[in-house]
Design an enzyme around this catalytic site. Sequence first.
Site, PDB file in Angstrom:
ATOM      1  N   PRO A   1      -0.030   4.477  24.435  1.00  0.00           N
ATOM      2  CA  PRO A   1      -1.239   4.503  25.276  1.00  0.00           C
ATOM      3  C   PRO A   1      -1.025   4.852  26.736  1.00  0.00           C
ATOM      4  O   PRO A   1      -1.964   4.747  27.534  1.00  0.00           O
ATOM      5  CB  PRO A   1      -1.735   3.053  25.155  1.00  0.00           C
ATOM      6  CG  PRO A   1      -0.468   2.252  25.051  1.00  0.00           C
ATOM      7  CD  PRO A   1       0.480   3.114  24.220  1.00  0.00           C
ATOM      8  N   CYS A   2       0.158   5.292  27.133  1.00  0.00           N
ATOM      9  CA  CYS A   2       0.445   5.440  28.567  1.00  0.00           C
ATOM     10  C   CYS A   2      -0.474   6.434  29.267  1.00  0.00           C
ATOM     11  O   CYS A   2      -0.756   6.289  30.459  1.00  0.00           O
ATOM     12  CB  CYS A   2       1.905   5.836  28.782  1.00  0.00           C
ATOM     13  SG  CYS A   2       2.389   7.393  28.037  1.00  0.00           S
ATOM     14  N   GLY A   3      -0.958   7.448  28.577  1.00  0.00           N
ATOM     15  CA  GLY A   3      -1.822   8.440  29.227  1.00  0.00           C
ATOM     16  C   GLY A   3      -3.281   8.328  28.846  1.00  0.00           C
ATOM     17  O   GLY A   3      -4.094   9.185  29.215  1.00  0.00           O
TER      18      GLY A   3
END
Length: 222
Positions: free
Chosen positions: A170-172
Site C-alpha cells: 500500500p505504500c503508493g
Amino acid sequence: MGGSSIGEGTLSLGDFVASAKALIEKWKVIDVEDSLPDWQWKPCGKTGVPSEEEGYLALEGVYRNPGGRHEQIGDSSNFDDADIVSDDAWAQSSSECVHIYDYHVVYSFSYKVPVLYFQGHQAGGQLLTLDEIKEDLPSHSLKLLGESKWTFITWEEHPHFSRPWFTLHPCGTSDCMKLLLEGVENKDQHVQYLPAWLSVVGQAVGLKIPLELYASGLKTQE
C-alpha cells in the site's frame, strides 16, 4: 479518526467500513459476471469477539482456469442442448485443474488505506505459488504489475489470520487515490473510495470490476 483525510488519499476506519458496506450493496444490483460471487463483510475482532468495526471485505471462491479465464458458461440463450452437455462434461473433467482464489480487503492502520490480500489454491487445496498465480493473470495485469509504482506484490502476514498471504503493497495508494477521487463529488468520496480503488487494484490481479460500480459517483461534466 487519527487525522486521516479523504482529500489526502487516505480514509478513517469508520469511512472504510461505510465504503465497504456500500460496495457490498451496490455489487448486488449492478451487472456483474456470473462467475464472480458477492462481496461480504467478515467481522473479526482481535479480542475474540466479532465486531462490525473490526473486520474485512471478502470476495471468496473465485474460480479461474489456469491461463486466466474465469470459470463461466455464459448466456444460456446462445447455446443449444449439445453445447450445454459438452460444457458440463468439460467442467467435470477439468475440475481438478481449476484454480480457486480468495480476495480480502483489509484496513491498514499504518497507511490509513485499504490493502488487498489474496491467495489461490488448486481444487485439492494446495496453495499456488506466485509464478503459478502470474500464469493465471491476463497480459494487461502483468503489464500493470510490471510498470506501476504501487501495485507490486509482496508476501506478508494476513492481519486477521496470522499466516502469510500475497498482498499488493500500500505504500503508493494514497497518492494514487488523490487522483482517482478528483472526479468524485465531495459528499460521495468516502463511499466511492473502495470502488475507485478496486477499479485499479482489480486490474492488477485479474479481477474484472464493472465500471458501473465506480462511474456513478463521478461528477457530471457540463
